[in-house]
Design an enzyme around this catalytic site. Structure first.
Site, PDB file in Angstrom:
ATOM      1  N   SER A  39       0.794  -1.233   0.000  1.00  0.00           N
ATOM      2  CA  SER A  39       0.000   0.000   0.000  1.00  0.00           C
ATOM      3  C   SER A  39       0.827   1.283   0.000  1.00  0.00           C
ATOM      4  O   SER A  39       0.254   2.369  -0.123  1.00  0.00           O
ATOM      5  CB  SER A  39      -0.945   0.014   1.205  1.00  0.00           C
ATOM      6  OG  SER A  39      -2.032  -0.862   0.995  1.00  0.00           O
TER       7      SER A  39
ATOM      8  N   LYS B 294       0.165   3.638  -2.810  1.00  0.00           N
ATOM      9  CA  LYS B 294      -0.926   4.619  -2.769  1.00  0.00           C
ATOM     10  C   LYS B 294      -0.395   6.046  -2.709  1.00  0.00           C
ATOM     11  O   LYS B 294      -1.116   6.995  -3.040  1.00  0.00           O
ATOM     12  CB  LYS B 294      -1.847   4.345  -1.577  1.00  0.00           C
ATOM     13  CG  LYS B 294      -2.688   3.079  -1.714  1.00  0.00           C
ATOM     14  CD  LYS B 294      -3.634   2.933  -0.528  1.00  0.00           C
ATOM     15  CE  LYS B 294      -4.627   1.787  -0.712  1.00  0.00           C
ATOM     16  NZ  LYS B 294      -4.083   0.475  -0.369  1.00  0.00           N
TER      17      LYS B 294
ATOM     18  N   SER C 146      -6.194   3.315   4.124  1.00  0.00           N
ATOM     19  CA  SER C 146      -5.601   2.428   3.112  1.00  0.00           C
ATOM     20  C   SER C 146      -6.677   1.671   2.343  1.00  0.00           C
ATOM     21  O   SER C 146      -6.535   0.476   2.050  1.00  0.00           O
ATOM     22  CB  SER C 146      -4.627   1.437   3.772  1.00  0.00           C
ATOM     23  OG  SER C 146      -3.726   0.914   2.826  1.00  0.00           O
TER      24      SER C 146
END
Length: 372
Positions: free
Chosen positions: A86, A89, A141
């Site tokens: 993640s 991101k 997230s």
């Protein structure tokens, strides 16, 4: 004879075949050496001369840098390529924040709502603003929020092109984005060096900085709001912590990119492929960075982004200089296929023969200009 051009996405896919298990450091190198400096080209620990090494960490790769100057203070296998989880991101947010209007209302698709992994809990209702989805992306997230934002940007394929173009602009050449969420996918990769580049660019964006530093926020639901909180534990316990993003999957293991500010200076720490609980280790790496800042010779440099390419200026037609071919003819020629040309020739009568000749002349002139 026309040369067939290979799309940039195909080139990225080819490069990505070596993007696992820490591909040789320096894979992001140019002919002049590794991006950021020669000392960043190896897999081992890189520390300034005459100082104590940073605290030990279980991370396979890490980097410590100062945001304002871009000086890399220490690193280990900084260009090693790994699954980013993640932490990718950060690139999603940096790419899409300038492209999407913060107050625009979004109705997520069923595909977005049903994304696997971590989620903020979206529904297929038009109750979300773009800024809500960015909070969900960077605080909770949310993989569902990542897909909803990609759809709002014109779809997944376009968003992947935009993200990879942004990575190239940042000179984050170890990074290949295959998903907006960071969910594991073959060919996806980043590096500790690249995550630091992305974080540094993000910190310069006020909206990005606000999303990553928000601890708690109210989030829309079909009937009422509920509270979401930031997954970055250091926001609550480390002095001066600004934020950025953590990530984990069973294949990528733990990853983290974080930034903290003290006395007007910001230290960035990135780690990749950590086997367990990393928060205390990151705190110690940040402490080391603040202590070393301004007192050591840097081991490398976070490079600046490439200049933004200006849009080509189209030549304006004037009364004294009319266009070479009529726009309608250019449009028709561009849309023709081999089949349509064959059918068209079969039905054209003698009276239209000269029109076809003129169309062919226009196509020839237009292609001649394109090749010059």
């Amino acid at each position: 004879m026309w040369t067939k051009l290979v799309p940039a996405t195909a080139l990225l896919a080819t490069v990505s075949l070596t993007a696992y298990a820490g591909a040789p450091a320096g894979a992001a190198a140019t002919s002049g050496g590794p991006i950021g400096g020669d000392r960043l080209g190896g897999r081992g620990l890189v520390v300034p001369d005459g100082v104590k090494a940073p605290p030990k960490t279980k991370a396979t790769s890490f980097l410590i840098a100062e945001a304002e100057t871009g000086q890399v203070l220490a690193a280990k296998n900084p260009h090693g390529r790994f699954l980013p989880a993640s932490t990718l991101k950060t690139l999603t947010a940096l790419t899409l924040i300038p492209k999407l209007e913060a107050g625009k209302t979004i109705k997520p698709s069923s595909n977005a709502v049903n994304q696997e992994g971590s989620a903020v809990g979206l529904s297929t209702k038009p109750i979300y603003k773009v800024h809500d989805l960015f909070r969900a992306l960077m605080m909770s997230s949310g993989n569902d929020a990542a897909m909803a934002l990609a759809e709002a940007n014109g779809g997944l394929a376009k968003t992947m092109r935009d993200m990879n173009a942004e990575a190239k602009r940042l000179q984050a050449n170890d990074t290949v984005a295959k998903t907006p969420s960071g969910l594991d996918k073959p060919g996806q990769s980043s590096s500790a060096y690249d995550l630091a580049l992305i974080a540094r660019a993000g910190l310069a964006n006020p909206d990005f900085r606000r999303y990553i530093s928000t601890k708690t926020a109210k989030f829309p639901a079909p009937k009422k709001f509920y509270e979401i909180s930031n997954h970055n534990k250091l926001l609550w316990r480390y002095k001066g912590m600004v934020g950025v993003k953590n990530g984990w999957t069973s294949k990528a293991l733990g990853s983290f990119v974080g930034a903290a500010s003290r006395d007007g200076r910001t230290i960035i720490v990135t780690i990749m492929r950590h086997e367990g609980y990393f928060w205390e280790e990151v705190e110690k790496l940040l402490d080391w960075g603040f202590a070393a800042r301004g007192k050591v010779t840097p081991v490398g440099q976070l490079v600046d982004p490439l200049p933004v390419q200006a849009e080509p200026v189209q030549q304006q037609a004037t009364a004294s200089q009319p266009p070479v071919s009529a726009p309608l003819l250019d449009s028709a020629a561009a849309k023709q296929t081999d089949t349509s040309r064959t059918v068209g020739m079969a039905v054209i009568g003698g009276g239209l023969f000269f029109g076809l000749v003129w169309l062919g002349f226009g196509i020839f002139r237009r292609r001649s200009r394109a090749r010059s």
